[in-house]
Write an enzyme that holds these catalytic residues in place. Structure first.
Site, PDB file in Angstrom:
ATOM      1  N   ASN A  10     -35.806   8.058 -20.189  1.00  0.00           N
ATOM      2  CA  ASN A  10     -35.161   9.105 -20.471  1.00  0.00           C
ATOM      3  C   ASN A  10     -34.851   8.986 -22.029  1.00  0.00           C
ATOM      4  O   ASN A  10     -33.910   8.347 -22.452  1.00  0.00           O
ATOM      5  CB  ASN A  10     -33.693   9.170 -19.500  1.00  0.00           C
ATOM      6  CG  ASN A  10     -32.761  10.276 -19.770  1.00  0.00           C
ATOM      7  OD1 ASN A  10     -33.095  11.189 -20.735  1.00  0.00           O
ATOM      8  ND2 ASN A  10     -31.687  10.161 -19.337  1.00  0.00           N
ATOM      9  N   LYS A  12     -33.319  11.341 -23.615  1.00  0.00           N
ATOM     10  CA  LYS A  12     -32.041  12.161 -23.897  1.00  0.00           C
ATOM     11  C   LYS A  12     -32.342  12.849 -25.212  1.00  0.00           C
ATOM     12  O   LYS A  12     -33.468  13.378 -25.337  1.00  0.00           O
ATOM     13  CB  LYS A  12     -31.019  10.933 -24.034  1.00  0.00           C
ATOM     14  CG  LYS A  12     -30.879   9.871 -23.024  1.00  0.00           C
ATOM     15  CD  LYS A  12     -29.691   9.097 -23.110  1.00  0.00           C
ATOM     16  CE  LYS A  12     -29.493   8.338 -21.801  1.00  0.00           C
ATOM     17  NZ  LYS A  12     -28.607   7.204 -21.708  1.00  0.00           N
ATOM     18  N   HIS A  96     -27.165  13.516 -14.427  1.00  0.00           N
ATOM     19  CA  HIS A  96     -26.916  12.471 -15.197  1.00  0.00           C
ATOM     20  C   HIS A  96     -25.418  12.217 -15.494  1.00  0.00           C
ATOM     21  O   HIS A  96     -25.056  13.211 -15.799  1.00  0.00           O
ATOM     22  CB  HIS A  96     -27.948  12.436 -16.553  1.00  0.00           C
ATOM     23  CG  HIS A  96     -27.940  11.232 -17.355  1.00  0.00           C
ATOM     24  ND1 HIS A  96     -26.785  10.788 -18.086  1.00  0.00           N
ATOM     25  CD2 HIS A  96     -28.816  10.211 -17.214  1.00  0.00           C
ATOM     26  CE1 HIS A  96     -27.441   9.397 -18.712  1.00  0.00           C
ATOM     27  NE2 HIS A  96     -28.325   9.140 -18.200  1.00  0.00           N
ATOM     28  N   GLU A  98     -24.054  11.802 -18.364  1.00  0.00           N
ATOM     29  CA  GLU A  98     -23.726  12.274 -19.381  1.00  0.00           C
ATOM     30  C   GLU A  98     -23.304  14.080 -19.240  1.00  0.00           C
ATOM     31  O   GLU A  98     -22.775  14.512 -20.039  1.00  0.00           O
ATOM     32  CB  GLU A  98     -24.856  12.122 -20.624  1.00  0.00           C
ATOM     33  CG  GLU A  98     -24.837  10.567 -21.069  1.00  0.00           C
ATOM     34  CD  GLU A  98     -26.121  10.108 -21.351  1.00  0.00           C
ATOM     35  OE1 GLU A  98     -27.125  10.710 -21.674  1.00  0.00           O
ATOM     36  OE2 GLU A  98     -25.988   8.781 -21.638  1.00  0.00           O
ATOM     37  N   GLY A 174     -25.963   2.578 -22.265  1.00  0.00           N
ATOM     38  CA  GLY A 174     -25.918   2.445 -23.824  1.00  0.00           C
ATOM     39  C   GLY A 174     -24.986   1.323 -24.139  1.00  0.00           C
ATOM     40  O   GLY A 174     -24.758   1.450 -25.370  1.00  0.00           O
ATOM     41  N   SER A 214     -28.829  -0.054 -19.494  1.00  0.00           N
ATOM     42  CA  SER A 214     -29.250  -1.235 -20.532  1.00  0.00           C
ATOM     43  C   SER A 214     -30.521  -2.174 -19.819  1.00  0.00           C
ATOM     44  O   SER A 214     -30.403  -3.174 -19.927  1.00  0.00           O
ATOM     45  CB  SER A 214     -28.050  -1.985 -20.654  1.00  0.00           C
ATOM     46  OG  SER A 214     -26.976  -1.318 -21.619  1.00  0.00           O
TER      47      SER A 214
END
Ligand code: 13P
Length: 251
Positions: A10, A12, A96, A98, A174, A214
């Site tokens: 991904n 992003k 997602h 986010e 992240g 991660s």
């Protein structure tokens, strides 16, 4: 049964055009083990050139990172599922964390997005996952299963069996902190048994469940080695061709 194994990147909102195309080109030449599927979740602007580049590359597929819940209309800046279909984009990531956090996507809205995506023949990678507070309170299983129930459980057994689910604990995204292989396995098993309760064991056994948060070359093998973990949804490490290649080799 043997489920599909998936290494999904991904990107992003990373990578300028030339860098992104270069990375996609590198992925198209990667050595991908038999039975493993690679997915690239690229920014919308790069979908068409990536689809064109990867059309005849076996085992590598392109995915959008989102689509809108309306069929079409006055939604400036948004992308409809039908637009993705019209450029032969085969997949879309939905839900997602986010997007849930920064764009106010809730379970009901995601149920609509799921329906639009399916109407246009898109394969969905549906994300779920709890915050650190929820985990500290020990409520992660109830939280995640509710996300699935409210956004997916209106689907028929036949349709839900075509989905890919990605479990991404928000506290691991992240942050460099991964869920331990045991934490990932526990949640994946809980998700699978929750689906089995609703749809039966046979359907639940078919659905690939990816771990995200991660994932990197150094931990992929251990995480992917868990019996209910069928691969990863990888953010940062998927931007580095060498790391991503190693992750693909980790099954
Ligand atoms: P990182 O791998 O950068 O933690 O991101 C995970 C993720 O959100 C993938 O969708």
């Amino acid at each position: 049964m043997t489920r599909r194994k998936i290494a999904a990147g991904n990107w992003k909102m990373n990578m300028e055009f030339e860098e992104g195309m270069e990375l996609a080109r590198k992925v198209s030449h990667m050595d991908i083990p038999d039975g493993v599927e690679v997915i690239l979740g690229v920014p919308s602007l790069y979908l068409k050139p990536c689809v064109d580049m990867l059309l005849h590359v076996p085992k590598v597929h392109v995915s959008a990172q989102n689509c809108h819940q309306a069929k079409k209309g006055a939604y400036t800046g948004e992308i409809a599922a039908g637009m993705l279909e019209s450029i032969s984009c085969p997949k879309v990531i939905l839900g997602h964390s986010e997007r849930r956090a920064y764009f106010q996507e809730d379970n009901a809205m995601l149920a609509e997005k799921v329906d639009r995506a399916l109407e246009h023949g898109l394969e969905i990678i549906f994300c779920c996952g709890e915050s650190l507070d929820t985990r500290k309170a020990g409520e992660q299983n109830a939280f995640v299963t509710n996300q699935l129930k409210e956004s997916l459980f209106h689907l028929s057994a036949e349709v839900i069996s075509t989905l890919v689910i990605a479990y991404e604990p928000i506290w691991a995204i992240g942050t460099g902190e991964t869920a331990s292989p045991e934490q990932a396995q526990d949640m994946h098993a809980a998700i699978r048994s929750f689906i089995a309760e609703q749809y039966g064991q046979e359907i639940a056994e078919q659905i690939p469940i990816l771990y995200g948060g991660s994932v990197k070359a150094a931990n992929a093998q251990q995480i992917f080695g868990q019996s209910d973990v069928d691969g990863g949804l990888v953010g940062g490490a998927s931007l580095d061709a060498e790391q991503f290649q190693q992750i693909i080799q980790s099954f």
